[in-house]
Design a protein around this motif. Structure first.
Motif, mmCIF file in Angstrom:
data_model
loop_
_atom_site.group_PDB
_atom_site.id
_atom_site.type_symbol
_atom_site.label_atom_id
_atom_site.label_comp_id
_atom_site.label_asym_id
_atom_site.label_seq_id
_atom_site.Cartn_x
_atom_site.Cartn_y
_atom_site.Cartn_z
ATOM 1 N N TYR A 81 -35.817 77.892 -22.793
ATOM 2 C CA TYR A 81 -35.951 76.893 -21.733
ATOM 3 C C TYR A 81 -37.270 76.147 -21.898
ATOM 4 N N GLU A 82 -37.198 74.835 -22.042
ATOM 5 C CA GLU A 82 -38.421 74.032 -22.093
ATOM 6 C C GLU A 82 -38.922 73.771 -20.672
ATOM 7 N N ASP A 83 -40.187 73.395 -20.560
ATOM 8 C CA ASP A 83 -40.810 73.180 -19.256
ATOM 9 C C ASP A 83 -40.491 71.778 -18.741
ATOM 10 N N ARG A 84 -39.195 71.531 -18.533
ATOM 11 C CA ARG A 84 -38.726 70.222 -18.094
ATOM 12 C C ARG A 84 -37.588 70.404 -17.094
ATOM 13 N N ILE A 85 -37.434 69.432 -16.183
ATOM 14 C CA ILE A 85 -36.401 69.562 -15.161
ATOM 15 C C ILE A 85 -34.985 69.489 -15.723
ATOM 16 N N TYR A 122 -37.756 74.578 -6.132
ATOM 17 C CA TYR A 122 -39.183 74.258 -6.258
ATOM 18 C C TYR A 122 -39.425 72.753 -6.207
ATOM 19 N N LEU A 123 -38.326 71.975 -6.265
ATOM 20 C CA LEU A 123 -38.442 70.519 -6.316
ATOM 21 C C LEU A 123 -37.197 69.909 -5.704
ATOM 22 N N LEU A 124 -37.395 68.891 -4.854
ATOM 23 C CA LEU A 124 -36.287 68.089 -4.339
ATOM 24 C C LEU A 124 -36.619 66.631 -4.551
ATOM 25 N N ARG A 125 -35.621 65.875 -5.005
ATOM 26 C CA ARG A 125 -35.763 64.430 -5.169
ATOM 27 C C ARG A 125 -34.552 63.760 -4.534
ATOM 28 N N VAL A 154 -41.867 63.041 -16.427
ATOM 29 C CA VAL A 154 -41.901 62.006 -15.399
ATOM 30 C C VAL A 154 -41.022 62.384 -14.208
ATOM 31 N N ASN A 155 -41.639 62.369 -13.012
ATOM 32 C CA ASN A 155 -40.962 62.770 -11.778
ATOM 33 C C ASN A 155 -40.348 64.167 -11.908
ATOM 34 N N ASN A 158 -44.429 68.266 -13.612
ATOM 35 C CA ASN A 158 -45.883 68.028 -13.624
ATOM 36 C C ASN A 158 -46.265 66.579 -13.345
ATOM 37 N N ASN A 159 -45.350 65.827 -12.735
ATOM 38 C CA ASN A 159 -45.638 64.409 -12.502
ATOM 39 C C ASN A 159 -44.873 63.899 -11.273
ATOM 40 N N VAL A 160 -45.537 63.039 -10.506
ATOM 41 C CA VAL A 160 -44.887 62.277 -9.435
ATOM 42 C C VAL A 160 -45.198 60.814 -9.716
ATOM 43 N N PHE A 161 -44.176 60.046 -10.064
ATOM 44 C CA PHE A 161 -44.403 58.629 -10.369
ATOM 45 C C PHE A 161 -43.858 57.724 -9.278
ATOM 46 N N SER A 162 -42.652 58.010 -8.768
ATOM 47 C CA SER A 162 -42.097 57.209 -7.677
ATOM 48 C C SER A 162 -41.816 58.120 -6.493
#
Length: 232
Positions: A81-85, A122-125, A154-155, A158-162
């Motif tokens: 598993y890579e560290d990506r959503i 851990y994350l909601l968009r 991106v988003n 490790n990042n919040v862009f929008s």
């Protein structure tokens, strides 16, 4: 058809089977209240992967346009598993804002944070229409600079862009994306957004709950609040 799409993320673990994970999610979602609850719905059994790395299932509601899709990532011991959503398990909630009507506000203010807890996310968009895609197109140069760094999700983790209408970031995402914890997020946004509150070890934010949100209004609150959070 739908114009609101919400992704709740959970990192897969090799030691946790899809069957055990699905049983937990199903039990917790059936215990929920409100229109997103699975209490009186037929929930499929844990899906099988076959030859794919993603297994999916769908929960159908009697409410027009409302649907939930669940995605599980392959649990094979040798799968890295890579560290990506993109590697996350996901609970995807979709509906048409107009057909949901007066329930839109309660869904954003109370039902989505309850779903985050049920899914142990851990994350909601929570995306409104294609506004995020359009916003990214307007800021392509900045996005290209971020992607050129190579380690920016991106988003993602490790990042919040929008800033979407509804967001949840756990403590780790807050610190990786913004450089400070959830309490500082709450301090900076209090009085500036419709809702900001602690949730589990992170923070849940409703940046905009207007069911008639325009793209210009989406851009305006992003341009106003990203500097408040110290975001590019």
């Amino acid at each position: 058809m739908w114009n609101f799409e919400c992704f709740i993320h959970y990192p897969p673990r090799h030691e946790e089977t899809v069957e055990s994970r699905h049983a937990i999610v199903t039990e917790r979602m059936k215990a929920q209240r409100g229109i997103l609850s699975w209490r009186d719905l037929i929930v499929p059994a844990a899906p099988e992967f076959g030859r794919e790395l993603i297994a999916s299932y769908k929960v159908n509601y009697p409410i027009p346009s409302l649907e939930v899709t669940g995605l599980y990532t392959y649990r094979g011991a040798n799968y890295v598993y890579e560290d990506r959503i993109s590697y996350d398990d996901k609970l995807i909630i979709r509906f048409d804002v107009d057909r949901i009507g007066k329930s839109y506000g309660p869904i954003l203010h109370s039902e989505l944070p309850s779903a985050v807890e049920a899914f142990q996310g851990y994350l909601l968009r929570g995306f409104y229409s294609s506004y995020s895609t359009k916003y990214h197109a307007l800021h392509k140069e900045m996005l290209d600079m971020l992607r050129a760094k190579g380690n920016v999700n991106v988003n993602g983790r490790n990042n919040v862009f929008s800033l979407q209408p509804a967001q949840y970031w756990n403590e780790e995402v807050c610190r990786k994306a913004m450089g400070y914890g959830r309490d500082e997020v709450i301090k900076r946004l209090t009085g500036r957004v419709p809702l900001v509150q602690p949730l589990m070890d992170g923070v849940y934010v409703v940046f905009n709950d207007n069911p008639d949100l325009t793209f210009e209004e989406f851009c305006a609150y992003n341009d106003r609040l990203k500097p408040v959070l110290g975001l590019q």
